[in-house]
Scaffold this motif. Structure first.
Motif, PDB file in Angstrom:
ATOM      1  N   GLY A   1       0.798  -1.209   0.000  1.00 40.68           N
ATOM      2  CA  GLY A   1       0.000   0.000   0.000  1.00 40.68           C
ATOM      3  C   GLY A   1       0.836   1.266   0.000  1.00 40.68           C
ATOM      4  O   GLY A   1       0.313   2.344  -0.226  1.00 40.68           O
ATOM      5  N   ASN A   2       2.128   1.138   0.275  1.00 47.02           N
ATOM      6  CA  ASN A   2       2.952   2.330   0.395  1.00 47.02           C
ATOM      7  C   ASN A   2       3.794   2.625  -0.843  1.00 47.02           C
ATOM      8  O   ASN A   2       4.732   3.399  -0.780  1.00 47.02           O
TER       9      ASN A   2
ATOM     10  N   THR B   1       8.475   8.965 -21.506  1.00 50.67           N
ATOM     11  CA  THR B   1       8.024   9.115 -20.139  1.00 50.67           C
ATOM     12  C   THR B   1       7.790   7.722 -19.568  1.00 50.67           C
ATOM     13  O   THR B   1       6.969   6.978 -20.077  1.00 50.67           O
ATOM     14  N   VAL B   2       8.530   7.402 -18.517  1.00 52.33           N
ATOM     15  CA  VAL B   2       8.404   6.101 -17.875  1.00 52.33           C
ATOM     16  C   VAL B   2       7.716   6.295 -16.534  1.00 52.33           C
ATOM     17  O   VAL B   2       8.188   7.067 -15.689  1.00 52.33           O
ATOM     18  N   VAL B   3       6.572   5.644 -16.368  1.00 51.84           N
ATOM     19  CA  VAL B   3       5.848   5.701 -15.093  1.00 51.84           C
ATOM     20  C   VAL B   3       6.138   4.398 -14.362  1.00 51.84           C
ATOM     21  O   VAL B   3       6.016   3.312 -14.939  1.00 51.84           O
ATOM     22  N   TYR B   4       6.569   4.518 -13.102  1.00 50.84           N
ATOM     23  CA  TYR B   4       6.926   3.309 -12.367  1.00 50.84           C
ATOM     24  C   TYR B   4       6.553   3.440 -10.900  1.00 50.84           C
ATOM     25  O   TYR B   4       6.271   4.524 -10.417  1.00 50.84           O
ATOM     26  N   GLU B   5       6.558   2.300 -10.235  1.00 50.44           N
ATOM     27  CA  GLU B   5       6.255   2.249  -8.807  1.00 50.44           C
ATOM     28  C   GLU B   5       7.539   2.058  -8.026  1.00 50.44           C
ATOM     29  O   GLU B   5       8.406   1.299  -8.451  1.00 50.44           O
ATOM     30  N   GLU B   6       7.620   2.746  -6.901  1.00 53.32           N
ATOM     31  CA  GLU B   6       8.777   2.553  -6.036  1.00 53.32           C
ATOM     32  C   GLU B   6       8.292   2.340  -4.613  1.00 53.32           C
ATOM     33  O   GLU B   6       7.494   3.129  -4.122  1.00 53.32           O
ATOM     34  N   ALA B   7       8.769   1.283  -3.989  1.00 52.66           N
ATOM     35  CA  ALA B   7       8.385   1.032  -2.610  1.00 52.66           C
ATOM     36  C   ALA B   7       9.016   2.089  -1.715  1.00 52.66           C
ATOM     37  O   ALA B   7      10.171   2.459  -1.912  1.00 52.66           O
ATOM     38  N   GLU B   8       8.273   2.569  -0.768  1.00 49.00           N
ATOM     39  CA  GLU B   8       8.814   3.582   0.149  1.00 49.00           C
ATOM     40  C   GLU B   8       9.783   2.948   1.136  1.00 49.00           C
ATOM     41  O   GLU B   8       9.558   1.852   1.598  1.00 49.00           O
TER      42      GLU B   8
END
Length: 66
Positions: free
Chosen positions: A2-3, A59-66
């Motif tokens: 979730g973060n 443009t690269v959209v990505y997820e990063e864990a906090e």
């Protein structure tokens, strides 16, 4: 989880000497294999009138864990 944060990385290639496609692919691939990528969006446009400059932007959209 979730973060996870959604982040954006932009690769910009401009000018008459835009690198070969394989060089661009390599840079983008190296980035995407190390990140949880959601999407890659290429945009090409021409800037200026008298001396037009071609620009390719990824443009690269990505997820990063906090």
């Amino acid at each position: 989880g979730g973060n996870d944060m959604i982040k954006i990385k932009t690769f910009i290639y401009e000018g008459l000497y835009v690198p070969k496609a394989s060089k661009i692919d390599e840079e983008i691939n190296n980035f995407t294999k190390n990140h949880a990528v959601i999407s890659v969006t290429p945009v090409a446009f021409v800037e200026g009138d008298c001396t037009p400059t071609s620009v390719i932007m990824y443009t690269v959209v990505y997820e990063e864990a906090e």
